[in-house]
Design an enzyme around this catalytic site. Structure first.
Site, PDB file in Angstrom:
ATOM      1  N   GLU A 127       0.816  -1.219   0.000  1.00 21.61           N
ATOM      2  CA  GLU A 127       0.000   0.000   0.000  1.00 21.61           C
ATOM      3  C   GLU A 127       0.856   1.278   0.000  1.00 21.61           C
ATOM      4  O   GLU A 127       0.497   2.277   0.618  1.00 21.61           O
ATOM      5  CB  GLU A 127      -0.955   0.013   1.201  1.00 21.61           C
ATOM      6  CG  GLU A 127      -1.998  -1.092   1.152  1.00 21.61           C
ATOM      7  CD  GLU A 127      -3.037  -0.982   2.247  1.00 21.61           C
ATOM      8  OE1 GLU A 127      -2.731  -0.401   3.318  1.00 21.61           O
ATOM      9  OE2 GLU A 127      -4.165  -1.481   2.054  1.00 21.61           O
ATOM     10  N   GLU A 195      -7.138  -7.339  -1.202  1.00 21.26           N
ATOM     11  CA  GLU A 195      -7.788  -7.216   0.108  1.00 21.26           C
ATOM     12  C   GLU A 195      -9.235  -6.766  -0.064  1.00 21.26           C
ATOM     13  O   GLU A 195      -9.495  -5.591  -0.321  1.00 21.26           O
ATOM     14  CB  GLU A 195      -7.047  -6.220   1.016  1.00 21.26           C
ATOM     15  CG  GLU A 195      -5.656  -6.654   1.413  1.00 21.26           C
ATOM     16  CD  GLU A 195      -5.010  -5.704   2.418  1.00 21.26           C
ATOM     17  OE1 GLU A 195      -5.735  -4.877   3.024  1.00 21.26           O
ATOM     18  OE2 GLU A 195      -3.780  -5.785   2.586  1.00 21.26           O
TER      19      GLU A 195
END
Length: 770
Positions: A127, A195
């Site tokens: 991320e 995710e």
């Protein structure tokens, strides 16, 4: 628990398991590695392989994950000239050393798919696109360095970088979030969702986040409707932040995440079953979805029909993203109705087999049973002994003991190297009562980022304060009288998980930052920031191993006069393991805050006295419309975490040692050992579907409390008959289910015989007792 969890994941329709690699637990101290026990990630991947599943290896080594310090070891921060996650040569060298170690361990065991192993994808960084702009050009250079490093390993499987919008050539950018149907990767790469957030994590003092099965299934179906190739749940099993692994700060010990497998490994129904049906269907259409040509027809009002065709086979998705209105429309000569905020899947473009809003799965109502509350063992109360924790203060021989001494206040991370939540800041202050300013009460002011502060003067507790509402920096103020001459001032700074997210989060200081000052009469001030301070890491009882069975300091435990609501007390008892194989929990309601150990295993931080506020819960919880972490909350006005998981693998049949360190004050008389199991099982199924119902832990179905095939009304625990019902509904279900651990009912006229009433669609509702 690994084999059982992975088996349940496979039974739920998964074919791959993702895992992070946590640098700070594998290298807690510089060049001191630990891959033993539940840190043996090679063994974990082997278990995944044994069950015939693929593996996805997310090395990071930054992982976020609400994990302490984002997975970085604190010794890394304490190295000179260090800045994390940027074009910093010191950091890059250490990251490369650890990453290379992991890669070579995996390669040696032939676990990459290119070697015949189960690992089909690997990830470096995590991320980074969310924070990269904060690092400027150094951030761009760093992510390119990461890509070059990944490629240099030549592992023979693709590399992914989640949330990396401009991923370097050769890296696959993937999506994280609640919905990723409108995400499209760069460089023409496959569309992957690393995710899919099944719920949300819990903080101390927060309510319970819940995400409905209908909305989660809607997100999955939409993703594959719009060309998705890989979707992973975060979390499918969340588990527990044992020990000191929770980050934050103030992230709770429970990491249930409202996942399809709950914190204890139970099936979270109906979410697990509803998704299982979806997975089974999607995988049956895999060849058409991954090889076929797709086309979209927009019907307006947020209704889209997507069809895939490959070698004569067709698959259709009817997606209705309208939050309020159902959609009725004609498609290729037939009429269909798609509920609001749902997707219908037709594997032949004619017959609807699955709709995300129509749940045909069991709903389990979980109950917690007191240890001994069964036919074979009488309930019993725990018998406690206790001893006090020592309050620290400056002594003349502290230097000989190796305590750190420094003229000034230090970052707690530097002092403890993150080996403990607890650091003592101790100094002495000379007071001359001949000076009028110091004869009466004085005010102590401490500015801290230690999350929790306990203050002692001359060996006596004079005050405590905890951070609240996300404001980790606070000022502590108290008044007291000081004696003439030398006064011992001890400040115990307590962290509650180190920050795990954000740009430059590694620079965030923790502990007592100052100013620390005494304010006397006429506003005279003694500044203590540059005083000589002595630092001691950890509590006396932890250092002596009071939580272990075989410590040599096991004397001085007392039976009489068991204290309650007293801070800094150790409590000890033993208990027998509950019979059966249902998960075991500690009910700690009535305790304040502290740490729990069972047989020397750190269950984690507990804080049942931290209650959520009374407002903001959504008892109706409409699945329609976009989900967020503040939607469908429950637990208003309740303890943010009352129950604490005790893995059965650490239990003996008899004589299990339970030790609590109570920091704030509580009553151990209320503590109970309990098990978690299915109390009742309910189910709804639409006509033409099969309904699977089961108890757990070897328990059998003892009663059919409700059964109706027709148009039953209500919900689990409050079902009632409609105006149309097959008269033999109850007898059919009783014959199929009573006395069994599980049963399957076909919701059809064939099973229940014609009811004689005419309604468009019949359904089945059942409530069973286990």
């Amino acid at each position: 628990m690994w084999p059982d969890l992975i088996k349940k994941a496979k039974e739920g329709g998964l074919n791959a398991i993702e895992t992070y690699i946590f640098w700070n637990v594998h290298e807690p101290l510089y060049r001191q590695y630990d891959f033993s026990g539940n840190l043996d990630f090679i063994r974990f991947i082997r278990v995944v392989q044994d069950y015939g599943l693929y593996a996805i290896l997310r090395i990071g080594p930054y992982v976020c994950a609400e994990w302490n310090y984002g997975g970085f070891p604190v010794w890394l921060h304490n190295m000179p000239n260090m800045t994390f996650r940027t074009n910093n040569k010191v950091f890059e060298e250490e990251m490369k050393t650890f990453t290379t170690l992991i890669i070579e361990m995996v390669r040696k065991e032939h676990l990459f798919a290119s070697q015949g192993g189960p690992i089909i994808l690997s990830q470096l960084e995590n991320e980074y696109g969310n924070v990269k702009s904060k690092y400027g050009n150094d951030g761009k250079e760093y992510i390119n360095w990461c890509a070059d490093l990944a490629e240099s390993y030549k592992v023979g499987v693709p590399w992914i970088m989640c949330q990396e919008w401009d991923a370097p050539e050769g890296m696959i950018n993937t999506c994280n979030g609640y919905y990723c149907d409108q995400f499209y990767p760069n460089h023409g790469m496959p569309k992957m969702w690393t995710e899919n957030w099944t719920g949300w994590f819990k903080n101390w003092g927060s309510k319970y986040p819940r995400r409905t099965a209908e909305d989660l299934a809607f997100a999955v179906a939409r993703f594959f409707q719009y060309g998705g190739t890989l979707q992973n749940y975060y979390m499918y099993h969340g588990g527990t932040n044992f020990g000191r692994t929770s980050g934050g700060p103030y992230i709770a010990t429970s990491y249930d995440y409202d996942a399809p497998l709950d914190e204890y490994g139970n099936l979270n129904q109906p979410k697990w079953g509803h998704l299982k049906n979806l997975h089974t269907l999607l995988r049956s259409m895999e060849e058409t979805l991954t090889n076929g040509f797709s086309s979209n027809i927009e019907y307006g009002n947020m209704l889209t029909v997507t069809s895939y065709e490959h070698r004569g086979d067709r698959v259709c998705f009817f997606g209705n993203a309208n939050e309020t209105n159902d959609a009725t429309f004609d498609f290729e000569g037939a009429t269909y109705t798609v509920p609001a905020w749902s997707v219908s899947i037709l594997p032949d473009c004619y017959t609807e087999v699955y709709n995300t809003a129509r749940v045909n799965a069991q709903t389990s109502v979980m109950v917690k049973l007191r240890n001994g509350a069964d036919a074979f063992r009488e309930p019993y109360n725990l018998q406690w002994t206790w001893r006090a924790e020592k309050f620290e203060h400056v002594k003349d021989d502290d230097a000989k003991k190796g305590y750190l001494q420094f003229d000034g206040l230090l970052d707690q991370k530097f002092v403890s190297n993150d080996t403990s939540d607890y650091v003592w800041y101790m100094t002495s202050v000379d007071i001359d009562h001949n000076d009028p300013a110091w004869r009466e009460e004085v005010t102590l002011k401490v500015h801290t980022k230690g999350h929790i502060l306990h203050v002692f003067l001359n060996g006596k507790h004079v005050g405590s304060q905890a951070a609240k509402d996300g404001h980790w920096t606070f000022d502590f103020l108290t008044k007291f009288r000081m004696k003439n001459g030398k006064n011992a001032l001890s400040l115990l700074s307590v962290t509650n998980g180190l920050q795990n997210y954000g740009a430059f989060f590694d620079k965030e200081q923790h502990g007592i930052l100052g100013p620390v000052k005494l304010i006397g009469g006429d506003n005279q001030v003694k500044h203590l920031d540059e005083h000589g301070w002595t630092y001691k890491v950890d509590l006396n009882g932890i250092g002596k191993g009071l939580y272990m069975k075989d410590t040599r300091y096991n004397r001085n435990w007392k039976v009489e006069n068991l204290p309650t609501n007293r801070m800094f007390v150790w409590y000890k008892t033993t208990f027998k393991a509950p019979m059966g194989d249902d998960p075991v929990v500690l009910d700690l309601l009535g305790m304040g805050k502290g740490i729990a150990w069972v047989n020397g295993f750190n269950i984690g931080r507990y804080w049942p006295s931290y209650f959520a506020d009374d407002n903001g819960c959504d008892f109706k919880c409409d699945y329609r419309g976009k989900y967020g972490s503040n939607k469908c909350l429950t637990g208003c006005g309740e303890s943010s975490q009352r129950w604490y998981h005790v893995p059965r693998s650490i239990l003996n049949d008899d004589n299990n040692l339970l030790v609590l360190f109570e920091e704030f004050g509580g009553n151990p008389a209320n503590v109970e050992v309990q098990t978690v199991t299915v109390g009742k099982a309910c189910g709804n199924a639409y006509e033409g579907n099969k309904l699977e119902l089961s108890c757990q832990g070897g328990k059998i179905i003892s009663d059919v409390r409700f059964a109706s095939f027709g148009d039953p009304k209500g919900s689990c625990g409050a079902f009632h008959k409609g105006h149309c019902e097959s008269p033999n509904s109850l007898s059919v279900v009783q014959e199929a289910c009573l006395g069994k651990e599980s049963c399957t009912i076909d919701a059809s006229e064939w099973t229940f015989q014609p009811s004689g009433c005419k309604i468009p669609t019949k359904s089945l509702a059942i409530e069973l007792a286990c």
